[in-house]
Enzyme design. Structure first.
Site, PDB file in Angstrom:
ATOM      1  N   HIS A   1      42.220  40.593  35.586  1.00  0.00           N
ATOM      2  CA  HIS A   1      40.836  41.084  35.573  1.00  0.00           C
ATOM      3  C   HIS A   1      40.267  41.048  34.139  1.00  0.00           C
ATOM      4  O   HIS A   1      39.133  40.619  33.924  1.00  0.00           O
ATOM      5  CB  HIS A   1      40.778  42.541  36.046  1.00  0.00           C
ATOM      6  CG  HIS A   1      41.232  42.760  37.460  1.00  0.00           C
ATOM      7  ND1 HIS A   1      42.352  43.480  37.770  1.00  0.00           N
ATOM      8  CD2 HIS A   1      40.713  42.356  38.645  1.00  0.00           C
ATOM      9  CE1 HIS A   1      42.504  43.523  39.087  1.00  0.00           C
ATOM     10  NE2 HIS A   1      41.521  42.850  39.646  1.00  0.00           N
TER      11      HIS A   1
ATOM     12  N   GLN B   1      39.021  31.911  47.870  1.00  0.00           N
ATOM     13  CA  GLN B   1      37.821  32.711  47.617  1.00  0.00           C
ATOM     14  C   GLN B   1      36.886  31.987  46.649  1.00  0.00           C
ATOM     15  O   GLN B   1      35.673  31.911  46.879  1.00  0.00           O
ATOM     16  CB  GLN B   1      38.245  34.068  47.053  1.00  0.00           C
ATOM     17  CG  GLN B   1      37.099  34.928  46.546  1.00  0.00           C
ATOM     18  CD  GLN B   1      37.581  36.302  46.150  1.00  0.00           C
ATOM     19  OE1 GLN B   1      37.704  37.185  46.987  1.00  0.00           O
ATOM     20  NE2 GLN B   1      37.849  36.515  44.880  1.00  0.00           N
TER      21      GLN B   1
ATOM     22  N   SER C   1      48.869  40.905  40.050  1.00  0.00           N
ATOM     23  CA  SER C   1      48.085  41.325  41.209  1.00  0.00           C
ATOM     24  C   SER C   1      48.131  42.834  41.297  1.00  0.00           C
ATOM     25  O   SER C   1      49.161  43.454  40.988  1.00  0.00           O
ATOM     26  CB  SER C   1      48.702  40.714  42.483  1.00  0.00           C
ATOM     27  OG  SER C   1      48.221  41.393  43.620  1.00  0.00           O
TER      28      SER C   1
HETATM   29  P1  AMP Z   1      40.464  41.675  42.920  1.00  0.00           P
HETATM   30  O1  AMP Z   1      40.260  42.965  42.188  1.00  0.00           O
HETATM   31  O2  AMP Z   1      41.881  41.453  43.344  1.00  0.00           O
HETATM   32  O3  AMP Z   1      39.446  41.436  44.005  1.00  0.00           O
HETATM   33  O4  AMP Z   1      40.207  40.541  41.845  1.00  0.00           O
HETATM   34  C1  AMP Z   1      39.006  40.466  41.128  1.00  0.00           C
HETATM   35  C2  AMP Z   1      38.939  39.150  40.417  1.00  0.00           C
HETATM   36  O5  AMP Z   1      40.061  39.004  39.560  1.00  0.00           O
HETATM   37  C3  AMP Z   1      38.980  37.961  41.389  1.00  0.00           C
HETATM   38  O6  AMP Z   1      38.081  36.959  40.930  1.00  0.00           O
HETATM   39  C4  AMP Z   1      40.395  37.504  41.299  1.00  0.00           C
HETATM   40  O7  AMP Z   1      40.570  36.133  41.590  1.00  0.00           O
HETATM   41  C5  AMP Z   1      40.705  37.779  39.836  1.00  0.00           C
HETATM   42  N1  AMP Z   1      42.148  37.885  39.636  1.00  0.00           N
HETATM   43  C6  AMP Z   1      43.026  38.617  40.354  1.00  0.00           C
HETATM   44  N2  AMP Z   1      44.285  38.429  39.900  1.00  0.00           N
HETATM   45  C7  AMP Z   1      44.196  37.541  38.871  1.00  0.00           C
HETATM   46  C8  AMP Z   1      45.128  36.941  37.990  1.00  0.00           C
HETATM   47  N3  AMP Z   1      46.431  37.198  38.067  1.00  0.00           N
HETATM   48  N4  AMP Z   1      44.678  36.082  37.059  1.00  0.00           N
HETATM   49  C9  AMP Z   1      43.346  35.798  36.968  1.00  0.00           C
HETATM   50  N5  AMP Z   1      42.407  36.336  37.758  1.00  0.00           N
HETATM   51  C10 AMP Z   1      42.819  37.196  38.704  1.00  0.00           C
END
Ligand code: AMP
Length: 291
Positions: A36, A152, A184
């Site tokens: 994030h 996504q 994650s």
């Molecule tokens: P989320 O909070 O899981 O919905 O993720 C929010 C944003 O962060 C989304 O655009 C995800 O693709 C991105 N994101 C989540 N995990 C990662 C990661 N390990 N590396 C880069 N971006 C990420």
């Protein structure tokens, strides 16, 4: 950094700010990690004002998924966002985002019936609904999404182009632990043993990639090899291993274009995803501008 919890207030604030400033936007579900933060940092470099939202969107969770137990830690997120240079942290409440049942629903017709969309029906309908609402509330110039959620990202690209949102989409690479595990929010569910096993998602994908760089052109041979490795090295249950065109997410018979190789594996109740985006020669793509 200011914190805004009301949709109305966010709209009033951005109306003034956007007259003079370029607005970068990073939508999230919170429980921040370096993935994030990498999006927020990039947004900070390329815009005058960075808005990040935290919203665990009920619409994109299935009945047996982890909406209720999705990890949350607002205090910590506020500190991290502030330290990363976020200007506005938007944390709307579900009843403000969805005051009543929607009269109009959004349906994703392409790119959604493969990969995660197969086992998560309606998930991407929920994603595009909330993302379209957030775009309309925040009115950003540039938005930042992670390649970790590559399906996504492909669907958001279609949303922006199909509905003419005047927004530039930036897709940024997956941030990983030193052992290769993709960061994650859901990794907190894993015990030590599962964490060690989960490293094999990326390792297996990399073996698949090596096959391609050495000339293998059959998606079946590549995905079979990846499945073999995950089955051998982990106790996880494979949801899918797929090799598809990217961003179209169409099945292919020969590997000779930009592709995604992706997997989802469930450890106990925790479903992890990982992928590699590759150019036609099998080289890993590290940034997606125009998809
Ligand atoms: P989320 O909070 O899981 O919905 O993720 C929010 C944003 O962060 C989304 O655009 C995800 O693709 C991105 N994101 C989540 N995990 C990662 C990661 N390990 N590396 C880069 N971006 C990420």
């Amino acid at each position: 950094m200011i914190i805004i919890r009301s949709v109305k207030e966010m709209q009033i604030k951005i109306k003034n700010l956007r007259k003079q400033n370029k607005i970068g936007f990073v939508p999230t579900m919170g429980y921040f990690h370096q993935g994030h933060l990498s999006l927020m940092k990039a947004a900070k470099e390329e815009n005058d004002i960075v808005v990040t939202s935290i919203f665990v969107n009920p619409l994109q969770f299935g009945p047996n998924e982890d909406y209720e137990r999705y990890p949350r830690n607002e205090e910590r997120d506020m500190q991290l966002a502030k330290n990363t240079g976020v200007d506005i942290l938007f944390i709307p409440e579900a009843k403000d985002m969805y005051p009543s049942e929607l009269a109009i629903s959004m349906k994703v017709n392409k790119r959604a019936n493969v990969l995660c969309g197969k086992s998560r029906p309606n998930h991407f309908d929920g994603v595009v609904t909330v993302v379209a609402k957030l775009f309309n509330i925040v009115l950003p110039d540039k938005v930042y999404f992670g390649m970790k959620d590559a399906q996504q990202l492909a669907i958001i690209e279609a949303l922006i182009s199909d509905f003419n949102f005047p927004i530039e989409l930036v897709g940024l690479p997956t941030v990983r632990e030193t052992d290769g595990l993709a960061k994650s929010s859901r990794n907190v569910y894993l015990n030590e043993e599962e964490k060690n096993e989960a490293v094999w998602l990326q390792k297996a994908l990399l073996v698949g990639q090596q096959l391609i760089t050495r000339g293998e052109r059959s998606p079946n041979i590549v995905s079979t090899k990846i499945k073999e490795i995950i089955n051998k090295e982990t106790t996880g249950i494979i949801d899918y291993v797929e090799v598809l065109s990217y961003p179209g997410l169409e099945p292919i018979t020969t590997i000779n274009e930009q592709i995604i190789i992706a997997t989802a594996v469930t450890f106990n109740k925790t479903r992890l995803i990982d992928n590699l985006l590759l150019d036609e020669d099998g080289k890993i793509l590290t940034k997606i501008g125009k998809l």
